[in-house]
Design an enzyme around this catalytic site. Structure first.
Site, short mmCIF file in Angstrom:
data_model
loop_
_atom_site.label_atom_id
_atom_site.label_comp_id
_atom_site.label_asym_id
_atom_site.label_seq_id
_atom_site.Cartn_x
_atom_site.Cartn_y
_atom_site.Cartn_z
N CYS A 43 4.03 -28.01 60.09
CA CYS A 43 2.70 -27.65 59.57
C CYS A 43 1.54 -28.35 60.29
CB CYS A 43 2.64 -27.96 58.07
SG CYS A 43 3.77 -26.92 57.13
N1 NAD Z 1 8.38 -26.53 56.11
C1 NAD Z 1 7.32 -26.80 55.39
O1 NAD Z 1 7.17 -27.92 54.90
C2 NAD Z 1 6.23 -25.75 55.11
C3 NAD Z 1 5.29 -26.01 54.12
C4 NAD Z 1 4.31 -25.06 53.85
C5 NAD Z 1 4.26 -23.89 54.60
N2 NAD Z 1 5.17 -23.66 55.59
C6 NAD Z 1 5.07 -22.40 56.33
O2 NAD Z 1 6.07 -21.50 55.86
C7 NAD Z 1 6.57 -20.72 56.92
C8 NAD Z 1 8.08 -20.88 57.03
O3 NAD Z 1 8.37 -22.24 57.35
P1 NAD Z 1 9.79 -22.87 57.12
O4 NAD Z 1 9.62 -24.33 57.32
O5 NAD Z 1 10.39 -22.38 55.86
O6 NAD Z 1 10.58 -22.24 58.37
P2 NAD Z 1 12.17 -22.21 58.59
O7 NAD Z 1 12.38 -22.12 60.06
O8 NAD Z 1 12.80 -23.31 57.82
O9 NAD Z 1 12.61 -20.85 57.90
C9 NAD Z 1 12.26 -19.60 58.38
C10 NAD Z 1 13.47 -18.67 58.24
O10 NAD Z 1 13.05 -17.37 58.61
C11 NAD Z 1 14.14 -16.75 59.28
N3 NAD Z 1 13.61 -15.61 60.02
C12 NAD Z 1 12.97 -15.59 61.22
N4 NAD Z 1 12.59 -14.34 61.52
C13 NAD Z 1 12.98 -13.55 60.50
C14 NAD Z 1 12.87 -12.16 60.24
N5 NAD Z 1 12.24 -11.34 61.07
N6 NAD Z 1 13.40 -11.71 59.10
C15 NAD Z 1 14.02 -12.52 58.24
N7 NAD Z 1 14.17 -13.83 58.43
C16 NAD Z 1 13.64 -14.34 59.55
C17 NAD Z 1 14.71 -17.86 60.11
O11 NAD Z 1 16.05 -17.56 60.49
C18 NAD Z 1 14.64 -19.04 59.14
O12 NAD Z 1 15.79 -19.19 58.36
C19 NAD Z 1 5.79 -21.13 58.16
O13 NAD Z 1 4.69 -20.30 58.29
C20 NAD Z 1 5.31 -22.53 57.81
O14 NAD Z 1 4.13 -22.88 58.50
C21 NAD Z 1 6.18 -24.56 55.85
#
Ligand code: NAD
Length: 413
Positions: A252
């Site tokens: 983030c």
């Molecule tokens: N990790 C955090 O602390 C956090 C906090 C707030 C917001 N976010 C935001 O949330 C979003 C996701 O982050 P995250 O940390 O969960 O990422 P992550 O990489 O842990 O998870 C994302 C998942 O999406 C899957 N994926 C990718 N393309 C796909 C598709 N086309 N269809 C279905 N699945 C698909 C991936 O395989 C993965 O498992 C980002 O935008 C991030 O900025 C993350």
């Protein structure tokens, strides 16, 4: 079904919804189907119970969307090599949703992104199907605020901001979240909701940048920056402590502000605070390397040929997430200067490092004695700090983890 999607899916399933997690990652899907969690904050026991009850399942097959009443999109939003937003994951996910969108369906984007994404990128795609937003289907943006490793503020009790494309879209999304989350905060549009998330993360980035700059200044003036912050934090109003460190990490804070500055540039506006904070924070790993140089120099050693142990690969304490961790930059820079580098992290037993597999070095006294310098990059609670000081020849502390300990071996940020 990552750090954001899985906790959310579990919450909805615990509210009694039948939830299907869709992910392209087959390993993740297999683990979920077998009732196993791969996210530290989500207990396997919870996943197992929900899977057994038939409330949670997982698949790689998007056609389940045909029967879904609501879909939350929680895919990654990284930066491209040019440090521009990479919304390709959102585009790919929306392409699938578009194939199966049907009357009554609620679509919510949760991924952090620049203001305008929901309206400009998703809405036209879904309306291309002939369905009308606010009447046939409903579209909203709701930023995720999950803070991995935070035992107090979880998905359920962290207020959730929601902005729909139409008032009905907002109401629909608010109703869905209200089934499980304790506080839902409606706002007037998806753009406002998108901007809220970027303000929150930019606020952190800029304040961390400020305090990192102050740390560099204090070092010059021979003032203990940690003591300054601690005393300033006694002010009961108008001040909030932020702490210096080896650089930003995670999915983030190092990334999201650039979504905003990119959008600013695209509209002819220069977001100078954001860029400056990014610059200062980006210099911190190299500053840590300078501190290692200083620590080695004190003992008449050069970096070339010295053995350095980096303590902590996770980007923050007590979690296992190494994404964007500054520890990688520190290790790479030390190696480029000829040091032999190992790492130790109880949360990260193995990792890939520029094409090489590395394993965590156990912190036994004999092992610690072999290194010329130890660098505390992440202040995991379980590190044996007393022993680290006792057995290391020198220690660079970037997190004030050795607060109150006095030793000529310690070099502090
Ligand atoms: N990790 C955090 O602390 C956090 C906090 C707030 C917001 N976010 C935001 O949330 C979003 C996701 O982050 P995250 O940390 O969960 O990422 P992550 O990489 O842990 O998870 C994302 C998942 O999406 C899957 N994926 C990718 N393309 C796909 C598709 N086309 N269809 C279905 N699945 C698909 C991936 O395989 C993965 O498992 C980002 O935008 C991030 O900025 C993350």
């Amino acid at each position: 079904m990552g750090y954001v999607g899985l906790p959310l899916a579990v919450e909805f399933a615990q509210a009694g919804f039948r939830v299907t997690g869709i992910d392209l990652n087959e390993t993740r899907v297999r683990q979920l189907v077998a009732g196993r969690s791969y996210i530290q904050d989500v207990p396997t026991a919870d996943v197992r119970t929900l899977v057994r009850k038939g409330l949670l399942s997982a698949t790689t097959d998007f056609s389940v969307l045909r029967r879904a009443d609501a879909v939350s999109i929680c895919v990654p939003t990284p930066l491209s090599k040019q440090r521009d937003p990479d919304v390709s994951y959102i585009v790919a996910a929306v392409e699938q949703v578009k194939r199966y969108v049907h009357p009554g369906m609620l679509v919510i984007l949760e991924s952090t992104t620049y203001p305008g994404t929901t309206d400009e990128l998703i809405l036209p795609e879904l309306e291309n199907t002939g369905l009308k937003v606010g009447q046939d289907f409903f579209l909203a943006f709701s930023p995720e605020r999950v803070d991995p490793g935070n035992a107090v503020w979880r998905t359920r009790n962290t207020p959730k901001v929601v902005g729909g494309v139409t008032p009905t879209c907002t109401r629909m999304a608010v109703e869905l979240y209200r089934q499980r989350l304790e506080h839902v905060v409606p706002v007037s549009s998806p753009q406002v909701a998108e901007m809220v998330k970027l303000l929150e993360n930019t606020f952190r980035s800029v304040n961390i940048g400020l305090v990192n700059e102050l740390a560099l200044l204090c070092a010059r003036l021979r003032i203990d920056v940690w003591e300054v912050i601690e005393a300033a934090a006694t002010k009961p109003f108008g001040f909030m402590p932020f702490y210096p460190g080896p650089g930003l990490g995670g999915h983030c804070i190092p990334i999201d502000p650039f979504y905003l500055s990119w959008k600013a540039r695209a509209s002819g506006f220069e977001a100078r605070f954001i860029e400056l904070a990014g610059y200062i924070n980006g210099q911190m790993p190299e500053h840590v390397v300078d501190l290692v140089v200083r620590a080695l120099n004190q003992r008449g050693l050069s970096v070339r040929g010295s053995k350095v142990l980096v303590l902590g690969m996770a980007y923050k304490a007590d979690i296992d997430d190494v994404r964007e961790s500054p520890s990688f930059d520190i290790m790479k820079s030390l190696e480029d200067r000829g040091a032999r580098v190992e790492y130790s992290d109880p949360f990260v037993p193995k990792l890939g490092f520029f094409g090489r597999r590395m394993t965590s070095t156990p912190l036994t006294p004999a092992r610690m004695r072999r290194f010329d310098c130890a660098v505390i990059a992440t202040a995991h609670k379980s590190f044996p700090y007393g022993q680290i000081v006792r057995y290391s020849k020198s220690v660079v502390d970037t997190r004030n983890a050795l607060k109150g300990r006095r030793s000529p071996k310690i070099v502090r940020l």
